[in-house]
Every structure is written in C-alpha cells, then in structure tokens.
Design a protein around this motif. Sequence first.
Motif, PDB file in Angstrom:
ATOM      1  N   SER A   1      -5.061   1.759  -5.309  1.00 50.52           N
ATOM      2  CA  SER A   1      -4.169   2.778  -5.865  1.00 50.52           C
ATOM      3  C   SER A   1      -3.120   3.208  -4.846  1.00 50.52           C
ATOM      4  O   SER A   1      -1.928   3.283  -5.159  1.00 50.52           O
ATOM      5  N   GLU A   2      -3.538   3.506  -3.634  1.00 48.27           N
ATOM      6  CA  GLU A   2      -2.602   3.954  -2.590  1.00 48.27           C
ATOM      7  C   GLU A   2      -1.570   2.870  -2.271  1.00 48.27           C
ATOM      8  O   GLU A   2      -0.380   3.167  -2.108  1.00 48.27           O
ATOM      9  N   LEU A   3      -2.004   1.621  -2.184  1.00 50.78           N
ATOM     10  CA  LEU A   3      -1.072   0.547  -1.847  1.00 50.78           C
ATOM     11  C   LEU A   3      -0.079   0.280  -2.981  1.00 50.78           C
ATOM     12  O   LEU A   3       1.101   0.052  -2.728  1.00 50.78           O
ATOM     13  N   VAL A   4      -0.536   0.346  -4.218  1.00 51.35           N
ATOM     14  CA  VAL A   4       0.372   0.134  -5.347  1.00 51.35           C
ATOM     15  C   VAL A   4       1.348   1.301  -5.468  1.00 51.35           C
ATOM     16  O   VAL A   4       2.539   1.098  -5.733  1.00 51.35           O
TER      17      VAL A   4
ATOM     18  N   VAL B   1       7.439  -4.517  -8.642  1.00 51.14           N
ATOM     19  CA  VAL B   1       6.334  -5.368  -9.076  1.00 51.14           C
ATOM     20  C   VAL B   1       5.438  -5.678  -7.886  1.00 51.14           C
ATOM     21  O   VAL B   1       5.924  -6.023  -6.812  1.00 51.14           O
ATOM     22  N   ALA B   2       4.133  -5.549  -8.087  1.00 53.21           N
ATOM     23  CA  ALA B   2       3.166  -5.842  -7.035  1.00 53.21           C
ATOM     24  C   ALA B   2       2.164  -6.862  -7.550  1.00 53.21           C
ATOM     25  O   ALA B   2       1.870  -6.912  -8.743  1.00 53.21           O
ATOM     26  N   GLU B   3       1.669  -7.659  -6.636  1.00 53.14           N
ATOM     27  CA  GLU B   3       0.609  -8.608  -6.943  1.00 53.14           C
ATOM     28  C   GLU B   3      -0.614  -8.189  -6.142  1.00 53.14           C
ATOM     29  O   GLU B   3      -0.556  -8.088  -4.917  1.00 53.14           O
ATOM     30  N   VAL B   4      -1.716  -7.912  -6.824  1.00 52.34           N
ATOM     31  CA  VAL B   4      -2.936  -7.426  -6.182  1.00 52.34           C
ATOM     32  C   VAL B   4      -3.972  -8.538  -6.204  1.00 52.34           C
ATOM     33  O   VAL B   4      -4.162  -9.200  -7.224  1.00 52.34           O
TER      34      VAL B   4
ATOM     35  N   VAL C   1     -11.502  -8.653   1.265  1.00 54.83           N
ATOM     36  CA  VAL C   1     -10.094  -8.506   1.642  1.00 54.83           C
ATOM     37  C   VAL C   1      -9.299  -8.148   0.392  1.00 54.83           C
ATOM     38  O   VAL C   1      -9.343  -8.866  -0.611  1.00 54.83           O
ATOM     39  N   VAL C   2      -8.597  -7.022   0.455  1.00 52.84           N
ATOM     40  CA  VAL C   2      -7.701  -6.581  -0.611  1.00 52.84           C
ATOM     41  C   VAL C   2      -6.280  -6.890  -0.149  1.00 52.84           C
ATOM     42  O   VAL C   2      -5.916  -6.566   0.985  1.00 52.84           O
ATOM     43  N   SER C   3      -5.498  -7.514  -1.017  1.00 49.89           N
ATOM     44  CA  SER C   3      -4.106  -7.813  -0.666  1.00 49.89           C
ATOM     45  C   SER C   3      -3.182  -7.251  -1.742  1.00 49.89           C
ATOM     46  O   SER C   3      -3.496  -7.306  -2.928  1.00 49.89           O
ATOM     47  N   VAL C   4      -2.075  -6.691  -1.288  1.00 48.19           N
ATOM     48  CA  VAL C   4      -1.038  -6.211  -2.202  1.00 48.19           C
ATOM     49  C   VAL C   4       0.288  -6.758  -1.691  1.00 48.19           C
ATOM     50  O   VAL C   4       0.692  -6.466  -0.568  1.00 48.19           O
ATOM     51  N   ALA C   5       0.923  -7.574  -2.528  1.00 45.01           N
ATOM     52  CA  ALA C   5       2.190  -8.206  -2.165  1.00 45.01           C
ATOM     53  C   ALA C   5       3.313  -7.590  -2.992  1.00 45.01           C
ATOM     54  O   ALA C   5       3.110  -7.215  -4.148  1.00 45.01           O
ATOM     55  N   ASP C   6       4.487  -7.482  -2.372  1.00 41.88           N
ATOM     56  CA  ASP C   6       5.671  -7.025  -3.095  1.00 41.88           C
ATOM     57  C   ASP C   6       6.893  -7.749  -2.553  1.00 41.88           C
ATOM     58  O   ASP C   6       6.783  -8.551  -1.626  1.00 41.88           O
ATOM     59  N   ALA C   7       8.043  -7.494  -3.123  1.00 42.78           N
ATOM     60  CA  ALA C   7       9.267  -8.215  -2.774  1.00 42.78           C
ATOM     61  C   ALA C   7      10.026  -7.599  -1.605  1.00 42.78           C
ATOM     62  O   ALA C   7      11.041  -8.135  -1.184  1.00 42.78           O
ATOM     63  N   GLU C   8       9.569  -6.477  -1.074  1.00 45.19           N
ATOM     64  CA  GLU C   8      10.254  -5.815   0.038  1.00 45.19           C
ATOM     65  C   GLU C   8       9.895  -6.524   1.348  1.00 45.19           C
ATOM     66  O   GLU C   8       8.727  -6.594   1.720  1.00 45.19           O
ATOM     67  N   PRO C   9      10.887  -7.057   2.068  1.00 42.64           N
ATOM     68  CA  PRO C   9      10.578  -7.791   3.289  1.00 42.64           C
ATOM     69  C   PRO C   9      10.228  -6.921   4.496  1.00 42.64           C
ATOM     70  O   PRO C   9       9.606  -7.397   5.433  1.00 42.64           O
ATOM     71  N   GLN C  10      10.617  -5.651   4.478  1.00 42.62           N
ATOM     72  CA  GLN C  10      10.348  -4.790   5.628  1.00 42.62           C
ATOM     73  C   GLN C  10       8.858  -4.485   5.712  1.00 42.62           C
ATOM     74  O   GLN C  10       8.254  -3.970   4.784  1.00 42.62           O
ATOM     75  N   LEU C  11       8.276  -4.788   6.885  1.00 44.00           N
ATOM     76  CA  LEU C  11       6.853  -4.539   7.097  1.00 44.00           C
ATOM     77  C   LEU C  11       6.623  -3.064   7.394  1.00 44.00           C
ATOM     78  O   LEU C  11       7.437  -2.428   8.069  1.00 44.00           O
ATOM     79  N   PRO C  12       5.510  -2.505   6.914  1.00 47.40           N
ATOM     80  CA  PRO C  12       5.225  -1.099   7.207  1.00 47.40           C
ATOM     81  C   PRO C  12       4.820  -0.916   8.667  1.00 47.40           C
ATOM     82  O   PRO C  12       4.298  -1.845   9.302  1.00 47.40           O
TER      83      PRO C  12
ATOM     84  N   GLY D   1       9.461 -11.131   0.690  1.00 45.15           N
ATOM     85  CA  GLY D   1       8.577  -9.983   0.587  1.00 45.15           C
ATOM     86  C   GLY D   1       7.502  -9.972   1.652  1.00 45.15           C
ATOM     87  O   GLY D   1       7.593 -10.666   2.667  1.00 45.15           O
ATOM     88  N   LYS D   2       6.508  -9.158   1.415  1.00 49.02           N
ATOM     89  CA  LYS D   2       5.426  -8.973   2.379  1.00 49.02           C
ATOM     90  C   LYS D   2       4.097  -8.853   1.646  1.00 49.02           C
ATOM     91  O   LYS D   2       4.051  -8.698   0.434  1.00 49.02           O
ATOM     92  N   VAL D   3       3.024  -8.933   2.436  1.00 51.46           N
ATOM     93  CA  VAL D   3       1.678  -8.738   1.930  1.00 51.46           C
ATOM     94  C   VAL D   3       0.981  -7.769   2.872  1.00 51.46           C
ATOM     95  O   VAL D   3       1.005  -7.946   4.088  1.00 51.46           O
ATOM     96  N   VAL D   4       0.378  -6.728   2.307  1.00 48.80           N
ATOM     97  CA  VAL D   4      -0.456  -5.808   3.079  1.00 48.80           C
ATOM     98  C   VAL D   4      -1.905  -6.199   2.803  1.00 48.80           C
ATOM     99  O   VAL D   4      -2.312  -6.351   1.651  1.00 48.80           O
ATOM    100  N   LEU D   5      -2.657  -6.408   3.884  1.00 47.69           N
ATOM    101  CA  LEU D   5      -4.047  -6.848   3.792  1.00 47.69           C
ATOM    102  C   LEU D   5      -4.959  -5.765   4.333  1.00 47.69           C
ATOM    103  O   LEU D   5      -4.708  -5.227   5.416  1.00 47.69           O
ATOM    104  N   VAL D   6      -6.008  -5.473   3.593  1.00 48.86           N
ATOM    105  CA  VAL D   6      -7.008  -4.493   4.039  1.00 48.86           C
ATOM    106  C   VAL D   6      -8.351  -5.215   4.038  1.00 48.86           C
ATOM    107  O   VAL D   6      -8.783  -5.724   3.002  1.00 48.86           O
ATOM    108  N   ARG D   7      -8.979  -5.244   5.207  1.00 43.26           N
ATOM    109  CA  ARG D   7     -10.255  -5.940   5.362  1.00 43.26           C
ATOM    110  C   ARG D   7     -11.381  -4.933   5.537  1.00 43.26           C
ATOM    111  O   ARG D   7     -11.231  -3.967   6.280  1.00 43.26           O
ATOM    112  N   PHE D   8     -12.492  -5.209   4.867  1.00 44.93           N
ATOM    113  CA  PHE D   8     -13.693  -4.389   4.971  1.00 44.93           C
ATOM    114  C   PHE D   8     -14.877  -5.307   5.278  1.00 44.93           C
ATOM    115  O   PHE D   8     -15.015  -6.357   4.625  1.00 44.93           O
ATOM    116  N   ASP D   9     -15.703  -4.925   6.230  1.00 45.69           N
ATOM    117  CA  ASP D   9     -16.971  -5.639   6.395  1.00 45.69           C
ATOM    118  C   ASP D   9     -17.872  -5.259   5.242  1.00 45.69           C
ATOM    119  O   ASP D   9     -17.916  -4.091   4.837  1.00 45.69           O
TER     120      ASP D   9
END
Length: 91
Positions: free
Chosen positions: A6-9, A21-24, A34-45, A80-88
């Motif tokens: 929710s926060e990433l979208v 538009v986001a791809e989850v 691993v949760v990934s959220v991709a969008d068309a914005e090239p600037q990395l956070p 665009g970019k992809v934000v990745l969140v990893r959890f053990d």
Amino acid sequence: MLLVVSELVVNVLQHPSRSPVAEVGMTVGAGQLVVSVADAEPQLPVLRPGAMGAGLQLVAELAAAYNGDVSAESAVDRDGKVVLVRFDIPS
C-alpha cells in the motif's frame, strides 16, 4: 505485506511520475520474501535514514523488523525504476 505494498503504490500515485501505473510483484525463495513495485519514473528514491518520506521510512522499518531491507534500481527492460523490499521468512 499489505501495508508495505500500500505505501509503495501510494508513493507512485503521490509523487510526480511519468505514469500513475505500477507493477507489483512478490517472489519467495532462499528464505526470503521479496516485494517489488515498478513504475515509469526513472528517478530513484533517496533511501538514507532521515531523507526518506514517512511512507518509505515505515516500509524500511517493517523490512528491518524481519532482517530485511529496501533497495531501488533502474528498470532493466523499460524506462523507470523498481523498489524492492526484502524480508527474511521466519523458520
């Protein structure tokens, strides 16, 4: 997981982007989720403590609670970019 996605979208929708538009995605393997959220914005956070917005900071704290992390990278197959969140995954 629902709060993280929710926060990433919401970030895709709130921050200036080339497209709202986001791809989850979610993958499981090697003891990690691993949760990934991709969008068309090239600037990395900015992912430094103290420089992240409240939503991304919350995502980082949730990942850290499960020995995970947050990263961002440029998309390989498109603009665009992809934000990745990893959890053990607890055993």
